[in-house]
Design a protein around this motif. Structure first.
Motif, PDB file in Angstrom:
ATOM      1  N   ILE A  66       0.842  -1.199   0.000  1.00  0.00           N
ATOM      2  CA  ILE A  66       0.000   0.000   0.000  1.00  0.00           C
ATOM      3  C   ILE A  66       0.878   1.251   0.000  1.00  0.00           C
ATOM      4  N   ASP A  67       0.633   2.127  -0.954  1.00  0.00           N
ATOM      5  CA  ASP A  67       1.449   3.322  -1.184  1.00  0.00           C
ATOM      6  C   ASP A  67       0.628   4.554  -0.799  1.00  0.00           C
ATOM      7  N   TRP A  68       0.918   5.121   0.377  1.00  0.00           N
ATOM      8  CA  TRP A  68       0.120   6.257   0.838  1.00  0.00           C
ATOM      9  C   TRP A  68       0.887   7.072   1.859  1.00  0.00           C
ATOM     10  N   HIS A  69       0.623   8.379   1.892  1.00  0.00           N
ATOM     11  CA  HIS A  69       1.406   9.252   2.770  1.00  0.00           C
ATOM     12  C   HIS A  69       0.894   9.291   4.204  1.00  0.00           C
ATOM     13  N   SER A  70       0.037   8.314   4.534  1.00  0.00           N
ATOM     14  CA  SER A  70      -0.502   8.267   5.885  1.00  0.00           C
ATOM     15  C   SER A  70      -0.951   6.843   6.208  1.00  0.00           C
ATOM     16  N   THR A  71      -0.986   6.504   7.492  1.00  0.00           N
ATOM     17  CA  THR A  71      -1.519   5.196   7.882  1.00  0.00           C
ATOM     18  C   THR A  71      -2.949   5.331   8.401  1.00  0.00           C
ATOM     19  N   ALA A  72      -3.449   6.572   8.489  1.00  0.00           N
ATOM     20  CA  ALA A  72      -4.782   6.808   9.021  1.00  0.00           C
ATOM     21  C   ALA A  72      -5.827   6.129   8.135  1.00  0.00           C
ATOM     22  N   GLY A  73      -6.793   5.504   8.758  1.00  0.00           N
ATOM     23  CA  GLY A  73      -7.888   4.907   8.004  1.00  0.00           C
ATOM     24  C   GLY A  73      -7.666   3.442   7.673  1.00  0.00           C
ATOM     25  N   PHE A  74      -6.473   2.905   7.975  1.00  0.00           N
ATOM     26  CA  PHE A  74      -6.247   1.488   7.709  1.00  0.00           C
ATOM     27  C   PHE A  74      -6.433   0.688   8.993  1.00  0.00           C
ATOM     28  N   ALA A  75      -7.197  -0.394   8.893  1.00  0.00           N
ATOM     29  CA  ALA A  75      -7.392  -1.246  10.064  1.00  0.00           C
ATOM     30  C   ALA A  75      -6.068  -1.944  10.366  1.00  0.00           C
ATOM     31  N   VAL A  76      -5.686  -1.914  11.640  1.00  0.00           N
ATOM     32  CA  VAL A  76      -4.404  -2.498  12.053  1.00  0.00           C
ATOM     33  C   VAL A  76      -4.321  -3.973  11.636  1.00  0.00           C
ATOM     34  N   ARG A  77      -5.426  -4.683  11.716  1.00  0.00           N
ATOM     35  CA  ARG A  77      -5.403  -6.128  11.431  1.00  0.00           C
ATOM     36  C   ARG A  77      -5.153  -6.445   9.944  1.00  0.00           C
ATOM     37  N   TRP A  78      -5.350  -5.482   9.080  1.00  0.00           N
ATOM     38  CA  TRP A  78      -5.109  -5.711   7.644  1.00  0.00           C
ATOM     39  C   TRP A  78      -3.638  -5.656   7.285  1.00  0.00           C
ATOM     40  N   ILE A 115      10.548  16.605   9.153  1.00  0.00           N
ATOM     41  CA  ILE A 115      11.499  16.892  10.233  1.00  0.00           C
ATOM     42  C   ILE A 115      10.941  16.404  11.582  1.00  0.00           C
ATOM     43  N   PHE A 116       9.648  16.606  11.787  1.00  0.00           N
ATOM     44  CA  PHE A 116       9.045  16.196  13.068  1.00  0.00           C
ATOM     45  C   PHE A 116       8.648  14.722  13.092  1.00  0.00           C
ATOM     46  N   GLY A 117       8.765  14.038  11.985  1.00  0.00           N
ATOM     47  CA  GLY A 117       8.451  12.609  11.952  1.00  0.00           C
ATOM     48  C   GLY A 117       6.978  12.321  12.196  1.00  0.00           C
ATOM     49  N   VAL A 118       6.113  13.144  11.626  1.00  0.00           N
ATOM     50  CA  VAL A 118       4.668  13.047  11.858  1.00  0.00           C
ATOM     51  C   VAL A 118       4.119  11.671  11.463  1.00  0.00           C
ATOM     52  N   VAL A 119       4.528  11.181  10.282  1.00  0.00           N
ATOM     53  CA  VAL A 119       3.982   9.916   9.782  1.00  0.00           C
ATOM     54  C   VAL A 119       4.449   8.746  10.666  1.00  0.00           C
ATOM     55  N   LEU A 120       5.717   8.818  11.099  1.00  0.00           N
ATOM     56  CA  LEU A 120       6.251   7.770  11.974  1.00  0.00           C
ATOM     57  C   LEU A 120       5.486   7.718  13.298  1.00  0.00           C
ATOM     58  N   GLU A 121       5.252   8.872  13.895  1.00  0.00           N
ATOM     59  CA  GLU A 121       4.529   8.928  15.181  1.00  0.00           C
ATOM     60  C   GLU A 121       3.118   8.360  15.038  1.00  0.00           C
ATOM     61  N   GLU A 122       2.470   8.724  13.943  1.00  0.00           N
ATOM     62  CA  GLU A 122       1.115   8.242  13.675  1.00  0.00           C
ATOM     63  C   GLU A 122       1.115   6.709  13.563  1.00  0.00           C
ATOM     64  N   ALA A 123       2.116   6.171  12.854  1.00  0.00           N
ATOM     65  CA  ALA A 123       2.197   4.714  12.663  1.00  0.00           C
ATOM     66  C   ALA A 123       2.399   4.010  13.997  1.00  0.00           C
ATOM     67  N   LYS A 124       3.242   4.591  14.844  1.00  0.00           N
ATOM     68  CA  LYS A 124       3.536   3.971  16.154  1.00  0.00           C
ATOM     69  C   LYS A 124       2.322   3.945  17.062  1.00  0.00           C
ATOM     70  N   GLU A 125       1.406   4.888  16.838  1.00  0.00           N
ATOM     71  CA  GLU A 125       0.187   4.910  17.652  1.00  0.00           C
ATOM     72  C   GLU A 125      -0.713   3.736  17.311  1.00  0.00           C
ATOM     73  N   GLY A 126      -0.652   3.273  16.064  1.00  0.00           N
ATOM     74  CA  GLY A 126      -1.550   2.209  15.637  1.00  0.00           C
ATOM     75  C   GLY A 126      -0.971   0.812  15.785  1.00  0.00           C
ATOM     76  N   TRP A 127       0.290   0.641  15.387  1.00  0.00           N
ATOM     77  CA  TRP A 127       0.855  -0.700  15.294  1.00  0.00           C
ATOM     78  C   TRP A 127       1.860  -0.962  16.409  1.00  0.00           C
ATOM     79  N   GLU A 128       2.149  -2.256  16.617  1.00  0.00           N
ATOM     80  CA  GLU A 128       3.148  -2.652  17.607  1.00  0.00           C
ATOM     81  C   GLU A 128       4.515  -2.130  17.171  1.00  0.00           C
ATOM     82  N   GLU A 129       5.377  -1.913  18.160  1.00  0.00           N
ATOM     83  CA  GLU A 129       6.696  -1.347  17.881  1.00  0.00           C
ATOM     84  C   GLU A 129       7.461  -2.147  16.828  1.00  0.00           C
ATOM     85  N   GLU A 130       7.369  -3.491  16.916  1.00  0.00           N
ATOM     86  CA  GLU A 130       8.183  -4.325  16.002  1.00  0.00           C
ATOM     87  C   GLU A 130       7.592  -4.363  14.589  1.00  0.00           C
TER      88      GLU A 130
END
Ligand code: DAT
Length: 163
Positions: A66-78, A115-130
């Motif tokens: 999946i090619d997208w500039h955000s992880t918002a809207g994707f179910a974690v289980r998918w 610079i602020f790593g916005v996308v990374l922070e968003e991803a970490k909120e949804g998925w497990e660290e590993e």
């Protein structure tokens, strides 16, 4: 259970998501046996189709990149793995966005987000660290190295599913 993992390749516009996926799909196609990955560019389908349906319909088979500039809207289980592409060289990112014809304000917005790593922070909120991994993509060599790493993760994932 999916037979291939679903992976989000995310990151600020211009960091190299599409370039990395193109290389990944080339490598996957020439692997022995070939690995049937599917590039799902949300940019291309979001206007015309229901992308949630696209992914959940394919949940059984997997292999969606999946090619997208955000992880918002994707179910974690998918999604089995979230790869956040980064470009720490701000001058390089600036040039890429400017070549794309972005206006100065939009370039600055995206540079700040990177610079602020916005996308990374968003991803970490949804998925497990590993499940969340950063990939640096500044020069052409990085594209190849990153694509090779992703393919080897996919192969490992498949092996782990079989045991
Ligand atoms: P994205 O899909 O994240 O928006 P892209 O893959 O379209 O970004 O890349 C934007 C531009 O930058 C494109 O002209 C290719 C170039 N580029 C991307 N990653 C690169 C890298 N690691 N080395 C050199 N050029 C790169």
């Amino acid at each position: 259970m999916r037979s291939l993992p679903n992976i989000i390749i995310t990151g600020t516009p211009g960091v190299g998501k599409t370039t990395t996926i193109t290389e990944l799909l080339n490598l996957a196609q020439s692997a022995e046996p070939p690995i049937p990955l599917k590039h799902l560019s949300i940019n291309d389908i979001v206007k015309s189709r229901d992308f949630e349906k696209e992914i959940s319909d394919g949940e059984g088979e997997g292999g969606f990149i999946i090619d997208w500039h955000s992880t918002a809207g994707f179910a974690v289980r998918w999604v089995d793995l979230v790869l956040v592409v980064r470009c720490a060289a701000t001058d390089v990112l600036y040039d890429r966005l400017s070549k794309r014809g972005y206006k100065e304000e939009k370039i600055q917005e995206n540079m700040d987000a990177e610079i602020f790593g916005v996308v990374l922070e968003e991803a970490k909120e949804g998925w497990e660290e590993e499940q969340v991994i950063e990939l640096s993509s500044v020069n052409a060599e990085d594209v190849e190295t990153n694509a090779e790493r992703i393919l080897s993760w996919i192969k490992t994932w498949v092996l782990n599913q079989q045991h």
